[in-house]
Design a protein around this motif. Structure first.
Motif, PDB file in Angstrom:
ATOM      1  N   GLY A 212       0.826  -1.198   0.000  1.00  0.00           N
ATOM      2  CA  GLY A 212       0.000   0.000   0.000  1.00  0.00           C
ATOM      3  C   GLY A 212       0.858   1.244   0.000  1.00  0.00           C
ATOM      4  O   GLY A 212       2.050   1.204  -0.329  1.00  0.00           O
ATOM      5  N   GLY A 231      -7.250   2.564  -5.113  1.00  0.00           N
ATOM      6  CA  GLY A 231      -6.131   1.653  -5.313  1.00  0.00           C
ATOM      7  C   GLY A 231      -6.617   0.258  -5.629  1.00  0.00           C
ATOM      8  O   GLY A 231      -7.772  -0.091  -5.371  1.00  0.00           O
ATOM      9  N   ASN A 235      -4.948   0.213  -0.053  1.00  0.00           N
ATOM     10  CA  ASN A 235      -4.324   1.527   0.115  1.00  0.00           C
ATOM     11  C   ASN A 235      -3.415   1.579   1.339  1.00  0.00           C
ATOM     12  O   ASN A 235      -2.544   2.438   1.415  1.00  0.00           O
ATOM     13  N   LEU A 261     -12.073   7.030  -0.050  1.00  0.00           N
ATOM     14  CA  LEU A 261     -11.173   6.012  -0.581  1.00  0.00           C
ATOM     15  C   LEU A 261     -11.955   4.950  -1.343  1.00  0.00           C
ATOM     16  O   LEU A 261     -13.085   4.605  -0.980  1.00  0.00           O
ATOM     17  N   ASP A 263     -11.142   0.986  -2.432  1.00  0.00           N
ATOM     18  CA  ASP A 263     -10.214  -0.117  -2.201  1.00  0.00           C
ATOM     19  C   ASP A 263     -10.494  -1.278  -3.152  1.00  0.00           C
ATOM     20  O   ASP A 263     -11.629  -1.498  -3.583  1.00  0.00           O
TER      21      ASP A 263
END
Length: 305
Positions: A212, A231, A235, A261, A263
């Protein structure tokens, strides 16, 4: 990073960027202005669309002990072969914040120092749902300029190994190598190769070992005024880079900066599409479910090149 260094970084980021929490398009989405959304439409050249989500996993594995459940509820066996009208129907359930399926984290997802982002009391999240900062704040979606930074591509490897960390220097070097610069209001996507490694080698216990961002990479996000981060892993690294803080990137990005975020996305279709186009920026549309009180949502971001 020591616990003291982490705390200093957290306080510095929070003082620098986080306004008082209010419902609405709060947090880092304030950087994604209508003017920047309109400008992002200019990223479209060919009209090609690419999904940034992985197929939903319904098979139990070392990284997915509670896989999504998909059940057909119709048609009934007695319906097959009859001449009457019938419908195929099904039901779906998911552990939203698992370690296999693509999902978005709402700003109410991280509790730190008994608070949510912006000083909202943790008590606003109950068994009935989140009364503040829930995913339904994104009912109108997130639309903006997406930028993909391919760190394994920068290093000349197919993927980074679990336990490795992406530093601010990695992000800056990927920008230079790819001829792109992350700017204010951008949706930043950082590829570490987690999804490709899982496909090739099979799933593993990602709670114990995953790649990450290093916590200091979050300073890069703050400096560039990034609106959202996605990501192809969690992350956050495992083991954590900070003692006694299991998910420092989640704390810094969501709790300190108010960055939503995403993921466990998938970039294996986007990378060759960007390479063929000769550019690593695109229009991106993120449309989570309208789930009142939810701490997150399954998500299927769409890149439009």
């Amino acid at each position: 990073m020591t616990a003291r260094d982490f705390r200093e970084l957290y306080e510095r980021l929070r003082r620098r960027t986080a306004p008082p929490a209010v419902d609405g398009r709060c947090g880092a989405l304030r950087h994604l202005t209508p003017e920047r959304v309109a400008a992002a439409a200019g990223e479209v050249r060919s009209g090609q669309t690419v999904s940034l989500a992985a197929p939903i996993d319904t098979v139990r594995g070392p990284d997915d002990p509670e896989p999504a459940v998909h059940r057909m509820t119709g048609p009934r066996p007695s319906d097959i072969g009859s001449d009457a009208l019938h419908f195929a129907t099904d039901r779906f359930a998911m552990n939203v914040h698992g370690d296999a399926d693509s999902h978005l984290d709402a700003l109410c997802h991280v509790v730190f120092d008994d608070e949510l982002y912006g000083g909202v009391p943790a008590s606003t999240v109950t068994a009935e749902g989140a009364r503040r900062l829930s995913v339904d704040l994104l009912a109108d979606g997130i639309v903006g300029r997406g930028v993909l930074l391919d760190v394994p591509g920068l290093r000349g490897v197919p993927w980074l190994e679990p336990g490795d960390q992406v530093t601010p220097d990695d992000l800056a070097a990927a920008e230079a190598a790819q001829g792109v610069r992350v700017g204010a209001g951008d949706l930043l996507f950082v590829r570490v190769g987690h999804r490709l490694r899982r496909t090739v080698l099979g799933p593993w216990d990602t709670a114990a070992a995953r790649v990450g961002l290093h916590p200091r990479a979050v300073e890069f996000l703050a400096e560039r005024e990034v609106a959202a981060l996605g990501g192809d892993g969690n992350n956050d690294t495992a083991p954590s880079a900070v003692r006694d803080v299991a998910f420092p990137v989640h704390v810094l990005a969501i709790h300190a900066l108010g960055i939503h975020l995403m993921d466990y996305l998938r970039f294996e279709d986007l990378v060759p599409a960007c390479a063929r186009a000769g550019r690593w920026s695109f229009l991106c549309v993120v449309a989570p479910l309208r789930l009142t009180g939810g701490t997150g949502s399954p998500v299927n971001p769409i890149a439009v090149l």
